[in-house]
Design a protein around this motif. Structure first.
Motif, PDB file in Angstrom:
ATOM      1  N   UNK A  47      51.274  12.462   2.768  1.00  9.25           N
ATOM      2  CA  UNK A  47      51.428  12.044   4.159  1.00  9.25           C
ATOM      3  C   UNK A  47      52.730  11.335   4.429  1.00  9.25           C
ATOM      4  N   UNK A  48      53.008  10.305   3.607  1.00  6.66           N
ATOM      5  CA  UNK A  48      54.146   9.449   3.967  1.00  6.66           C
ATOM      6  C   UNK A  48      54.834   8.853   2.748  1.00  6.66           C
ATOM      7  N   UNK A  49      54.513   9.328   1.572  1.00  8.11           N
ATOM      8  CA  UNK A  49      55.001   8.788   0.299  1.00  8.11           C
ATOM      9  C   UNK A  49      54.481   7.375   0.045  1.00  8.11           C
ATOM     10  N   UNK A  50      54.550   6.543   1.063  1.00  8.09           N
ATOM     11  CA  UNK A  50      54.102   5.151   0.931  1.00  8.09           C
ATOM     12  C   UNK A  50      54.169   4.525   2.321  1.00  8.09           C
ATOM     13  N   UNK A  51      53.630   3.344   2.471  1.00  4.62           N
ATOM     14  CA  UNK A  51      53.837   2.646   3.751  1.00  4.62           C
ATOM     15  C   UNK A  51      55.025   1.702   3.578  1.00  4.62           C
ATOM     16  N   UNK A  52      55.570   1.227   4.680  1.00  7.21           N
ATOM     17  CA  UNK A  52      56.760   0.379   4.570  1.00  7.21           C
ATOM     18  C   UNK A  52      56.441  -0.926   3.842  1.00  7.21           C
ATOM     19  N   UNK A  53      57.100  -1.191   2.699  1.00  8.26           N
ATOM     20  CA  UNK A  53      56.835  -2.432   1.974  1.00  8.26           C
ATOM     21  C   UNK A  53      57.264  -3.677   2.760  1.00  8.26           C
ATOM     22  N   UNK A  54      58.196  -3.480   3.688  1.00  6.99           N
ATOM     23  CA  UNK A  54      58.644  -4.614   4.499  1.00  6.99           C
ATOM     24  C   UNK A  54      57.477  -5.150   5.328  1.00  6.99           C
ATOM     25  N   UNK A  55      56.643  -4.241   5.815  1.00  7.55           N
ATOM     26  CA  UNK A  55      55.517  -4.663   6.649  1.00  7.55           C
ATOM     27  C   UNK A  55      54.461  -5.387   5.821  1.00  7.55           C
ATOM     28  N   UNK A  56      54.208  -4.880   4.608  1.00  6.28           N
ATOM     29  CA  UNK A  56      53.203  -5.587   3.797  1.00  6.28           C
ATOM     30  C   UNK A  56      53.754  -6.945   3.367  1.00  6.28           C
ATOM     31  N   UNK A  57      55.092  -7.026   3.159  1.00  7.76           N
ATOM     32  CA  UNK A  57      55.690  -8.321   2.800  1.00  7.76           C
ATOM     33  C   UNK A  57      55.518  -9.313   3.945  1.00  7.76           C
ATOM     34  N   UNK A  58      55.734  -8.848   5.171  1.00  3.23           N
ATOM     35  CA  UNK A  58      55.576  -9.727   6.334  1.00  3.23           C
ATOM     36  C   UNK A  58      54.133 -10.195   6.472  1.00  3.23           C
ATOM     37  N   UNK A  59      53.204  -9.238   6.320  1.00  2.00           N
ATOM     38  CA  UNK A  59      51.789  -9.594   6.439  1.00  2.00           C
ATOM     39  C   UNK A  59      51.425 -10.634   5.378  1.00  2.00           C
ATOM     40  N   UNK A  60      51.962 -10.465   4.170  1.00  2.23           N
ATOM     41  CA  UNK A  60      51.654 -11.421   3.093  1.00  2.23           C
ATOM     42  C   UNK A  60      52.183 -12.809   3.433  1.00  2.23           C
ATOM     43  N   UNK A  61      53.380 -12.860   4.001  1.00  5.63           N
ATOM     44  CA  UNK A  61      53.936 -14.158   4.413  1.00  5.63           C
ATOM     45  C   UNK A  61      53.007 -14.823   5.419  1.00  5.63           C
ATOM     46  N   UNK A  62      52.560 -14.028   6.409  1.00  2.91           N
ATOM     47  CA  UNK A  62      51.704 -14.577   7.466  1.00  2.91           C
ATOM     48  C   UNK A  62      50.372 -15.068   6.878  1.00  2.91           C
ATOM     49  N   UNK A  63      49.887 -14.363   5.881  1.00  2.13           N
ATOM     50  CA  UNK A  63      48.633 -14.788   5.241  1.00  2.13           C
ATOM     51  C   UNK A  63      48.880 -16.068   4.445  1.00  2.13           C
ATOM     52  N   UNK A  64      49.957 -16.077   3.665  1.00  2.00           N
ATOM     53  CA  UNK A  64      50.229 -17.230   2.802  1.00  2.00           C
ATOM     54  C   UNK A  64      50.473 -18.514   3.585  1.00  2.00           C
ATOM     55  N   UNK A  65      51.142 -18.373   4.731  1.00  3.20           N
ATOM     56  CA  UNK A  65      51.445 -19.558   5.537  1.00  3.20           C
ATOM     57  C   UNK A  65      50.242 -20.029   6.350  1.00  3.20           C
ATOM     58  N   UNK A  66      49.156 -19.283   6.307  1.00  7.82           N
ATOM     59  CA  UNK A  66      47.969 -19.669   7.087  1.00  7.82           C
ATOM     60  C   UNK A  66      48.026 -19.163   8.520  1.00  7.82           C
ATOM     61  N   UNK A  67      49.110 -18.473   8.881  1.00  8.87           N
ATOM     62  CA  UNK A  67      49.252 -17.996  10.262  1.00  8.87           C
ATOM     63  C   UNK A  67      48.221 -16.920  10.586  1.00  8.87           C
ATOM     64  N   UNK A  68      47.925 -16.062   9.607  1.00  5.05           N
ATOM     65  CA  UNK A  68      46.954 -14.989   9.859  1.00  5.05           C
ATOM     66  C   UNK A  68      45.604 -15.605  10.227  1.00  5.05           C
ATOM     67  N   UNK A  69      45.226 -16.654   9.506  1.00  2.00           N
ATOM     68  CA  UNK A  69      43.940 -17.304   9.824  1.00  2.00           C
ATOM     69  C   UNK A  69      43.981 -17.969  11.192  1.00  2.00           C
TER      70      UNK A  69
END
Ligand SMILES: Cc1ncc(COP(=O)(O)O)c(C=O)c1O
Length: 467
Positions: A335-357
């Protein structure tokens, strides 16, 4: 714009709450984003806004200066403060799906439009401090996504009661992409998939495009009826079953734990895999165990961060039974070889900083308040709803024909979604509409839309008299 568009300021002295002037600047940003404040429009005077918000004139002056610093507004000496004309992004989302400013758009299940700009800025700044990681993010990766990112997201989901395994989960570009992968990895054209008797249109459309036949299974207040599922499995020998056990789209129903076990027992008996679409799974604070927790070798679990964090991140995930890992890997690669790692990196930052919660909490609060407004305006009608659901399912009074009601609402500038869109081919369409109550840009617009619908529902279209 009326000054009422500005909502009261939170004055808690919680150490994490933003200073008042920044909260006002954020509101200006939000009002511009949702179209309430338009390019070139004049903002209220400092005094008027200060009175309205019960803050000092100095605070408003500071807020306007902050908004100007962010390029949102321009102060013109002697004339006032105006929404900036310059630097307007010309890519602002302007399709018919954008909530209408004049009427009320109950069309799409988009999350409430919260201001996420500050947290995104912070996450990007943190990423930008690590050039080695940035360079890594620019490379091809394994189809399933970067291991450390999967571990972090899986751990976050596990804390929320979803037994996802970091080793087995694959990132996708949202829940829709996950559903597409499931279909293309497991189905050939001509295969049959069973769905609930009203189902998510995105899945119905996907099945149609992939020439997969769709047959429906009767539902009750808890979703698929196990005996009907058993019968349909015997009759059609489906390749897959698709369902949304938590906050079903469109009926809002959530399957009880017992129903989940009964459905899984039927799947096991017929050796059919079941797709558990859990895109709304993080919305309730408590819910019965996801199917994947009960029987992970029978379940294709799909979900994502669209509803609980931000659809623009396009981060979703899929986990399939262990024996099918390779099949999924291949599908993602094709389909796409992979998803953009930049987006998963951003999501991880948001989770780690507590922003996602924090965002999830804000969305939950906002949705609960919206559901209270719906109950207030529409309680006299037949309504399926849930305090954590982005939508409600409204059965029309018998004097309204479905298509007439949808057109009458459209004429009154209120967009609703007809049950036709949710009805699998060959099934009877129920006389109902879905209202995406999360879509109106603010509560004022939501109330306006609900009032219009309430009047319309009370009116018999034949006599044209309110009943
Ligand atoms: C039941 C269901 N599944 C999947 C999706 C797609 O979500 P995503 O934005 O993660 O692709 C939606 C979107 O509304 C949905 O309602």
């Amino acid at each position: 714009m009326t000054i009422e568009a500005f909502s009261p300021i939170s004055t808690t002295d919680h150490p994490k709450s933003d200073p008042i002037y920044r909260q006002i600047a954020q509101q200006i940003n939000q009002l511009i984003l949702n179209g309430t404040l338009t390019s070139g429009e004049k903002l209220p005077t400092h005094r008027a806004l200060a009175d309205h918000l019960s803050v000092t004139v100095g605070t408003v002056t500071r807020a306007y200066a902050e908004a100007e610093r962010q390029g949102l507004v321009e102060a013109r000496i002697g004339a006032g403060t105006f929404v900036s004309q310059a630097n307007k992004p010309n890519w602002v989302y302007k399709s018919s799906e954008t909530p209408s400013v004049n009427g009320c758009n109950f069309g799409y299940n988009i999350p409430p439009q919260l201001d996420r700009a500050d947290m995104l800025t912070q996450a990007m700044q943190t990423l930008s401090r690590d050039p080695q990681q940035l360079n890594q993010l620019m490379l091809y990766q394994e189809p399933q996504g970067i291991t450390a990112h999967r571990q972090l997201v899986a751990q976050w989901l596990q804390q929320k009661g979803i037994a996802i395994d970091a080793e087995r989960m694959h990132f996708t570009s949202g829940g829709q992409h996950a559903a597409q992968l499931a279909l293309s990895a497991f189905c050939h054209s001509g295969d049959t998939v069973l769905v609930e008797s009203v189902s998510y249109p995105g899945f119905l459309s996907l099945a149609k495009q992939q020439q997969v036949m769709v047959k429906s299974v009767e539902m009750d207040a808890e979703g698929m009826i196990p005996a009907s599922l058993d019968k349909a499995c015997q009759l059609y020998q489906p390749r897959l079953i698709y369902c949304t056990p938590t906050l079903q789209n469109p009926t809002t129903m959530t399957m009880s734990e017992q129903r989940r076990r009964d459905i899984l027992a039927v799947c096991q008996q017929h050796q059919v895999l079941i797709i558990e679409d859990d895109v709304n799974g993080l919305m309730p604070t408590h819910r019965p165990s996801p199917l994947v927790n009960l029987e992970s070798e029978q379940v294709i679990h799909i979900g994502g961060l669209s509803k609980c964090l931000a659809p623009g991140l396009r981060l979703g995930y899929i986990q399939v039974p262990t024996r099918h890992q390779k099949r999924l890997n291949m599908a993602l690669h094709n389909h796409s070889l992979m998803i953009s790692p930049l987006l998963s990196a951003l999501a991880c930052e948001l989770i780690q900083q507590g922003d996602a919660d924090r965002i999830l909490q804000q969305i939950r609060h906002d949705i609960a308040a919206r559901q209270r407004l719906v109950a207030h305006y529409l309680s006299e009608f037949t309504l399926a709803h849930d305090r954590a659901s982005f939508h409600v399912w409204l059965t029309l009074p018998e004097y309204w024909r479905l298509s007439d009601f949808v057109s009458a609402a459209e004429q009154a500038k209120v967009t609703v979604k007809s049950a036709e869109l949710f009805t699998p081919p060959g099934c009877t369409t129920p006389p109902a509409v879905r209202l995406a109550i999360s879509a109106p840009v603010n509560h004022q617009q939501l109330e306006q839309g609900l009032q219009i619908l309430c009047e319309l529902l009370r009116t018999d279209p034949v006599s044209d008299f309110p009943l």
